[in-house]
Design a protein around this motif. Structure first.
Motif, short mmCIF file in Angstrom:
data_model
loop_
_atom_site.label_atom_id
_atom_site.label_comp_id
_atom_site.label_asym_id
_atom_site.label_seq_id
_atom_site.Cartn_x
_atom_site.Cartn_y
_atom_site.Cartn_z
N LEU A 1 -34.28 25.52 25.93
CA LEU A 1 -33.29 26.08 26.85
C LEU A 1 -32.27 26.93 26.11
O LEU A 1 -31.82 26.58 25.01
N THR A 2 -31.90 28.04 26.71
CA THR A 2 -30.84 28.90 26.20
C THR A 2 -29.93 29.28 27.37
O THR A 2 -30.42 29.71 28.42
N ILE A 3 -28.62 29.11 27.18
CA ILE A 3 -27.65 29.42 28.23
C ILE A 3 -26.90 30.69 27.80
O ILE A 3 -26.37 30.77 26.69
N VAL A 4 -26.83 31.67 28.71
CA VAL A 4 -26.26 32.98 28.37
C VAL A 4 -25.18 33.35 29.38
O VAL A 4 -25.37 33.24 30.59
N TYR A 5 -24.05 33.83 28.85
CA TYR A 5 -23.00 34.34 29.74
C TYR A 5 -22.10 35.27 28.92
O TYR A 5 -22.05 35.21 27.69
N ALA A 6 -21.33 36.11 29.63
CA ALA A 6 -20.51 37.12 28.97
C ALA A 6 -19.12 36.63 28.58
O ALA A 6 -18.41 37.33 27.86
N LYS A 7 -18.73 35.43 29.05
CA LYS A 7 -17.41 34.90 28.74
C LYS A 7 -17.55 33.48 28.20
O LYS A 7 -18.35 32.70 28.70
#
Length: 303
Positions: free
Chosen positions: A200-206
């Motif tokens: 699993l990889t969690i991605v977000y801009a903030k």
């Protein structure tokens, strides 16, 4: 006396000759280009070939050619075809959380752009979103009858595979006050299906939402979707003890990736439909590429 006949014949012959020359030249160019590109591919090292192939929203976005893709991003058929037919190692999906806590897959900020619905998913109950038909416009809707699905719909299908594929969750959240709620809803669902944390990889801009995921699941791999300002993004990553970055392939260079490696950060690139663009990303040796043309990347990595 009409003298136009012979002139017309000569003109037609010249036109056919010109078309023949152009056709032969075009064919020779493509043959030369193909041979040259195959030589480039042979030069790829084992390190280049280690990159994970991640289907960007499945088979990526509506595309008129190279390749023709009538399937909406994040639709079930697009996601499963990327895995079963195109050879992806995993999937990147865009995750919203509805007002009543259901993680839903959809790319854009509002439903207005690709469906018959309106507004943001986070402002609506799931019953108003799930099952909405995708609208891609002409000619795509002649080739697809996809509907918006939940993350759980996808997880049920992924359970049928011999092993879970890699899964990159690109978060879509617009209200910081919901960060904790958003993270808990997603993590609870993943835990329900016993999804292996290492895939699993969690991605977000903030970083604030990513930190909420860290609290919900301390082992979660957290990557920042970086801005064009690489230095500022790197400072944010280091200050928040994140695990890496996600960047558009054409907006990052080898020196920046080398600097990220210095800090032991993971690097994921996204984009790329044309083979030359994909090839340039492979040369940068990222850990994974969320690619818009899975077949092209998979073929490139074959020995």
């Amino acid at each position: 006396m009409n003298r136009s006949g012979p002139k017309q014949v000569v003109w037609k012959r010249k036109l056919w000759l010109l078309l023949l020359i152009v056709s032969i030249s075009t064919a020779l160019f493509f043959i030369y280009d193909t041979i040259g590109f195959k030589q480039q591919i042979k030069a790829l090292t084992p390190e280049h070939r280690k990159v994970l192939v991640i289907g960007h929203a499945g088979r990526a976005f509506f595309s008129p050619f190279n390749p023709f893709n009538p399937l909406p991003p994040n639709s079930m058929t697009s996601l499963l075809k990327a895995l079963r037919e195109d050879g992806a190692d995993g999937l990147e999906v865009d995750v919203h959380v509805s007002r009543d806590g259901i993680p839903i897959l959809y790319h854009d900020e509002t439903l207005n752009t690709m469906s018959g619905g309106k507004g943001k998913i986070e402002d609506l109950p799931a019953t108003k979103v799930l099952g909405l038909a995708y609208k891609g416009g002409w000619p795509y809707d002649f080739f697809q009858q996809e509907k918006i699905i939940s993350l759980e719909d996808l997880l049920r299908e992924l359970q049928k595979f011999p092993e879970f594929p890699y899964l990159h969750l690109d978060l879509r959240s617009y209200t910081p006050a919901r960060n904790t709620y958003f993270a808990r809803c997603v993590i609870n669902l993943l835990q329900k299906y016993h999804y292996p944390i290492e895939k699993l990889t969690i991605v977000y801009a903030k970083p604030e939402l990513l930190n909420a995921f860290r609290i919900a699941e301390p082992r979660a791999k957290l990557l920042l979707d970086i801005s064009p300002d690489f230095e500022a993004s790197l400072k944010t990553i280091l200050a928040n003890r994140l695990h890496g970055l996600v960047a558009e392939g054409k907006h990052i260079n080898a020196a920046q990736i080398k600097l990220a490696r210095y800090y032991h950060l993971q690097v994921v690139l996204f984009g790329g439909k044309a083979r030359d663009t994909i090839y340039k990303m492979v040369l940068l040796e990222p850990d994974a590429i969320e690619v818009n043309n899975v077949k092209a990347l998979r073929a490139m990595l074959q020995k």
